[in-house]
Write a protein that holds these residues in place. Sequence first.
Motif, PDB file in Angstrom:
ATOM      1  N   TYR A   1     -30.602   0.874 -16.674  1.00 26.52           N
ATOM      2  CA  TYR A   1     -31.727   1.655 -16.143  1.00 26.52           C
ATOM      3  C   TYR A   1     -31.721   1.484 -14.628  1.00 26.52           C
ATOM      4  O   TYR A   1     -31.980   0.395 -14.123  1.00 26.52           O
ATOM      5  N   PHE A   2     -31.417   2.551 -13.918  1.00 23.09           N
ATOM      6  CA  PHE A   2     -31.269   2.488 -12.464  1.00 23.09           C
ATOM      7  C   PHE A   2     -32.437   3.205 -11.804  1.00 23.09           C
ATOM      8  O   PHE A   2     -32.475   4.431 -11.723  1.00 23.09           O
ATOM      9  N   ILE A   3     -33.428   2.422 -11.372  1.00 27.58           N
ATOM     10  CA  ILE A   3     -34.611   2.975 -10.702  1.00 27.58           C
ATOM     11  C   ILE A   3     -34.828   2.144  -9.439  1.00 27.58           C
ATOM     12  O   ILE A   3     -35.720   1.287  -9.381  1.00 27.58           O
TER      13      ILE A   3
ATOM     14  N   SER B   1     -35.058   7.778 -13.291  1.00 31.89           N
ATOM     15  CA  SER B   1     -33.818   7.604 -12.545  1.00 31.89           C
ATOM     16  C   SER B   1     -33.341   8.918 -11.936  1.00 31.89           C
ATOM     17  O   SER B   1     -32.853   8.958 -10.797  1.00 31.89           O
TER      18      SER B   1
ATOM     19  N   ASP C   1     -34.546  -2.137 -11.209  1.00 36.06           N
ATOM     20  CA  ASP C   1     -35.820  -1.432 -11.309  1.00 36.06           C
ATOM     21  C   ASP C   1     -36.933  -2.404 -10.940  1.00 36.06           C
ATOM     22  O   ASP C   1     -36.694  -3.600 -10.766  1.00 36.06           O
TER      23      ASP C   1
END
Length: 411
Positions: free
Chosen positions: A268-270, A306, A348
């Motif tokens: 999860y790339f936030i 994202s 994140d």
Amino acid sequence: MSTLLTVALWVVVIWFVLIVIVTTVLMTVVARHTKKDESAEVSFPTLEPISEQVGDSTITLYTYGQDVYDAMLAEIRGAQDHVYLESYIWKNDELGEEFKREVIAAADRGVDVRLVYDSFANAVVPRAFKQFGPKIQVMRHGWFSLWILVLRIRKLGRDHRKILVVDGRVGFVGGYNIGADYATKWRDTHMRIQGPLTWELQNAFVDFWNAHAKKRKVEPLDDPGADHWEPRLRARRNAPIQMSFPIRNMYLDAIDRAKVRISITQAYFIPDSDILDALLRAAGRGVDVRVLVPENSNHVMADWLSKAFYSRMLEGGIRILFYQPTMVHAKTATIDGRWATVGTANIDRLSLTGNYEINVEVVEESVAAMMDRIFENDCTATRELTLDEWSQRGRMARFGEVVLIPLRPIM
């Protein structure tokens, strides 16, 4: 003034209601079109466990769940003094039952067994499964705290770590929780440390245990300090109770040093603005920045959050690689063939400034080379998102990206 305040409060309420409605619709539509048959066989490229030396210790990397679980269970079966096991998720399936049997058997033969799991993450696990008998000390990290009402960060962090230490001689850390699906159906990365550097993981477990021992009514552990110093490998640990979040700073420092390439794998790339800006600056000075993420993760909300960054990333020269065969859950990075990290923290807000997390940072070319090899192997199962493709996405997608922005601080 009271009228203005009332209007402002209603605006906030209506905005968040709108977010909830839109989110529900988006998640329903997307899930309907992307949901995969969980019973189906999954095939994806993996590598055999690979190892390198760092000083007097051996570092082994795993890319297939069954391999790491076999290694972990073998160590538990051979334990003679202690087993410290911490897992965010511990499912009550056949693999979870096997781990439970082995830790109970270890305790029965006199091994000091300490277990930690996150109560919230395991809320759906039957209570009977969570009973390990009188010989094992179990720490259940709190399910809910009233401190959430005043956003007291020190009291709210989930325990997202995954650590196993056996006899102080071998330890494991990485993205793998305990569950049968993770063994064969998810792509993740775990690290095994054998030798003096195991202290890094043991110390992380001991510090967490002792910080919560009194409240959880368990016996504290001895904290003897380190006999061995090795600057090439360090366990970076986020500890909300201490308001300490070094993993974020670790990433920022490493990204700023990059000259050639940055390869990041994330479930999860936030990213926050500082990390995204650092990556954009790196790409601007000619660094090959690649971010590998699942095209459709197990959290639709995280995917949508994202996507709101993709325009800036692509326009700024950051390459986005979508992993195709299955869910990729790894939290890893490698830079310039010199630096690497493997751990539990996503990029994140929850991981970098909220949860208890642990990432091993290694500044050693041989380990970075292993990580580069793993990344390149994963790239064989990706497709690259282009700016042209992204610019042609529909209006509904664009609207969803914007309306969900207020949820970033809680994801």
